[in-house]
Write a protein that holds these residues in place. Structure first.
Motif, PDB file in Angstrom:
ATOM      1  N   GLN A   1      -6.718 -53.196 -26.423  1.00 17.30           N
ATOM      2  CA  GLN A   1      -7.728 -52.437 -25.698  1.00 17.30           C
ATOM      3  C   GLN A   1      -8.376 -51.401 -26.605  1.00 17.30           C
ATOM      4  OE1 GLN A   1      -5.343 -51.018 -22.442  1.00 17.30           O
ATOM      5  NE2 GLN A   1      -5.880 -52.743 -21.138  1.00 17.30           N
ATOM      6  N   ASN A   2      -7.619 -50.771 -27.490  1.00 18.99           N
ATOM      7  CA  ASN A   2      -8.194 -49.779 -28.390  1.00 18.99           C
ATOM      8  C   ASN A   2      -9.207 -50.417 -29.331  1.00 18.99           C
ATOM      9  OD1 ASN A   2      -6.762 -47.679 -27.290  1.00 18.99           O
ATOM     10  ND2 ASN A   2      -5.124 -47.764 -28.805  1.00 18.99           N
ATOM     11  N   VAL A   3      -8.904 -51.581 -29.862  1.00 21.69           N
ATOM     12  CA  VAL A   3      -9.839 -52.266 -30.754  1.00 21.69           C
ATOM     13  C   VAL A   3     -11.106 -52.620 -29.982  1.00 21.69           C
ATOM     14  CG1 VAL A   3     -10.221 -54.378 -32.087  1.00 21.69           C
ATOM     15  CG2 VAL A   3      -8.081 -53.108 -32.339  1.00 21.69           C
ATOM     16  N   ALA A   4     -10.947 -53.131 -28.765  1.00 20.17           N
ATOM     17  CA  ALA A   4     -12.114 -53.460 -27.937  1.00 20.17           C
ATOM     18  C   ALA A   4     -12.893 -52.197 -27.610  1.00 20.17           C
ATOM     19  CB  ALA A   4     -11.668 -54.172 -26.663  1.00 20.17           C
ATOM     20  N   ASP A   5     -12.177 -51.102 -27.372  1.00 22.12           N
ATOM     21  CA  ASP A   5     -12.843 -49.829 -27.098  1.00 22.12           C
ATOM     22  C   ASP A   5     -13.631 -49.361 -28.313  1.00 22.12           C
ATOM     23  OD1 ASP A   5     -13.420 -47.418 -25.585  1.00 22.12           O
ATOM     24  OD2 ASP A   5     -11.947 -46.408 -26.871  1.00 22.12           O
ATOM     25  N   PHE A   6     -13.069 -49.505 -29.511  1.00 17.52           N
ATOM     26  CA  PHE A   6     -13.797 -49.145 -30.736  1.00 17.52           C
ATOM     27  C   PHE A   6     -15.052 -49.989 -30.878  1.00 17.52           C
ATOM     28  CE2 PHE A   6     -10.144 -47.197 -33.442  1.00 17.52           C
ATOM     29  CZ  PHE A   6     -10.262 -46.015 -32.729  1.00 17.52           C
ATOM     30  N   ASP A   7     -14.937 -51.283 -30.612  1.00 15.34           N
ATOM     31  CA  ASP A   7     -16.108 -52.154 -30.716  1.00 15.34           C
ATOM     32  C   ASP A   7     -17.215 -51.686 -29.777  1.00 15.34           C
ATOM     33  OD1 ASP A   7     -14.756 -53.649 -32.585  1.00 15.34           O
ATOM     34  OD2 ASP A   7     -14.592 -55.453 -31.349  1.00 15.34           O
ATOM     35  N   SER A   8     -16.876 -51.377 -28.544  1.00 19.09           N
ATOM     36  CA  SER A   8     -17.905 -50.935 -27.592  1.00 19.09           C
ATOM     37  C   SER A   8     -18.465 -49.572 -27.987  1.00 19.09           C
ATOM     38  CB  SER A   8     -17.363 -50.908 -26.165  1.00 19.09           C
ATOM     39  OG  SER A   8     -16.322 -49.972 -26.027  1.00 19.09           O
ATOM     40  N   ARG A   9     -17.621 -48.699 -28.519  1.00 20.92           N
ATOM     41  CA  ARG A   9     -18.107 -47.394 -28.984  1.00 20.92           C
ATOM     42  C   ARG A   9     -19.059 -47.561 -30.162  1.00 20.92           C
ATOM     43  NH1 ARG A   9     -12.946 -43.477 -29.572  1.00 20.92           N
ATOM     44  NH2 ARG A   9     -14.540 -42.083 -30.369  1.00 20.92           N
ATOM     45  N   ILE A  10     -18.743 -48.465 -31.078  1.00 20.34           N
ATOM     46  CA  ILE A  10     -19.585 -48.679 -32.257  1.00 20.34           C
ATOM     47  C   ILE A  10     -20.913 -49.317 -31.857  1.00 20.34           C
ATOM     48  CG2 ILE A  10     -19.741 -49.941 -34.437  1.00 20.34           C
ATOM     49  CD1 ILE A  10     -16.664 -49.425 -34.718  1.00 20.34           C
ATOM     50  N   ILE A  11     -20.890 -50.238 -30.929  1.00 26.79           N
ATOM     51  CA  ILE A  11     -22.147 -50.816 -30.437  1.00 26.79           C
ATOM     52  C   ILE A  11     -22.996 -49.737 -29.779  1.00 26.79           C
ATOM     53  CG2 ILE A  11     -23.120 -52.385 -28.699  1.00 26.79           C
ATOM     54  CD1 ILE A  11     -20.847 -54.334 -29.481  1.00 26.79           C
ATOM     55  N   ALA A  12     -22.369 -48.835 -29.025  1.00 29.35           N
ATOM     56  CA  ALA A  12     -23.101 -47.715 -28.416  1.00 29.35           C
ATOM     57  C   ALA A  12     -23.711 -46.820 -29.494  1.00 29.35           C
ATOM     58  CB  ALA A  12     -22.180 -46.908 -27.504  1.00 29.35           C
ATOM     59  N   ILE A  13     -22.999 -46.635 -30.612  1.00 27.46           N
ATOM     60  CA  ILE A  13     -23.535 -45.865 -31.736  1.00 27.46           C
ATOM     61  C   ILE A  13     -24.804 -46.531 -32.251  1.00 27.46           C
ATOM     62  CG2 ILE A  13     -23.134 -45.288 -34.177  1.00 27.46           C
ATOM     63  CD1 ILE A  13     -20.148 -44.835 -33.375  1.00 27.46           C
ATOM     64  N   GLY A  14     -24.766 -47.855 -32.413  1.00 30.90           N
ATOM     65  CA  GLY A  14     -25.943 -48.586 -32.869  1.00 30.90           C
ATOM     66  C   GLY A  14     -27.126 -48.411 -31.932  1.00 30.90           C
ATOM     67  N   LYS A  15     -26.870 -48.494 -30.650  1.00 34.95           N
ATOM     68  CA  LYS A  15     -27.942 -48.326 -29.668  1.00 34.95           C
ATOM     69  C   LYS A  15     -28.531 -46.918 -29.733  1.00 34.95           C
ATOM     70  CE  LYS A  15     -26.300 -51.863 -26.494  1.00 34.95           C
ATOM     71  NZ  LYS A  15     -25.698 -52.163 -25.186  1.00 34.95           N
TER      72      LYS A  15
ATOM     73  N   ASP B   1     -13.381 -48.409 -42.123  1.00 27.07           N
ATOM     74  CA  ASP B   1     -12.591 -49.130 -41.133  1.00 27.07           C
ATOM     75  C   ASP B   1     -13.422 -50.223 -40.457  1.00 27.07           C
ATOM     76  OD1 ASP B   1     -10.346 -47.453 -41.525  1.00 27.07           O
ATOM     77  OD2 ASP B   1     -11.191 -45.966 -40.157  1.00 27.07           O
ATOM     78  N   TYR B   2     -14.710 -49.935 -40.287  1.00 23.83           N
ATOM     79  CA  TYR B   2     -15.610 -50.854 -39.589  1.00 23.83           C
ATOM     80  C   TYR B   2     -16.970 -50.874 -40.267  1.00 23.83           C
ATOM     81  CZ  TYR B   2     -12.239 -50.619 -35.786  1.00 23.83           C
ATOM     82  OH  TYR B   2     -11.091 -50.691 -35.045  1.00 23.83           O
TER      83      TYR B   2
END
Length: 135
Positions: free
Chosen positions: A23-37, A97-98
């Motif tokens: 869940q943390n990895v998935a949460d990071f992915d969604s947070r990073i996509i939000a950063i892009g937006k 990290d990403y």
């Protein structure tokens, strides 16, 4: 019989901890996509503000060079956002990290991100662009 209960409980705890990491990895992915937006929707870079830490919620600091590159790439017509674990091959020094990839028409902005547990935010370590330079 009592030993089986302990084994079952132990296995249940291990499974729950594995799920929380996923869940943390998935949460990071969604947070990073939000950063892009948020990056692609930025319109102002207040140079008079000494602290640019508040331009994007999950970023410690957005640098002026990245902001200018994003402005140059506009308009973003249905951009796509990809999140990759690890650094940009042949560009980074394996400290990110990403990598956030922002795909816009014929170009890609690749942004190196490092997570900071203290701030619960990401540092931008650098970026590179690939593709059409005519914008």
């Amino acid at each position: 019989m009592e030993l089986n209960k302990y084994i079952f409980l132990f296995l249940l705890i291990i499974m729950a901890s594995c799920n929380s990491k996923t869940q943390n990895v998935a949460d990071f992915d969604s947070r990073i996509i939000a950063i892009g937006k948020e990056l692609t929707s930025l319109d102002n870079f207040n140079k008079s503000n000494l602290n640019t830490n508040f331009l994007i919620e999950d970023i410690v600091n957005v640098g002026e060079n990245l902001f200018n590159e994003i402005q140059k790439q506009k308009p973003f017509d249905k951009p796509q956002f990809n999140v990759k674990k690890g650094d940009i091959p042949t560009y980074g020094n394996n400290t990110a990290d990403y990598t956030l990839e922002i795909l816009n028409r014929e170009s890609v902005i690749k942004i190196r991100l490092k997570y900071d547990k203290v701030y619960d935010k990401f540092h931008i370590l650098g970026f590179t662009t690939v593709g059409d330079d005519s914008n």
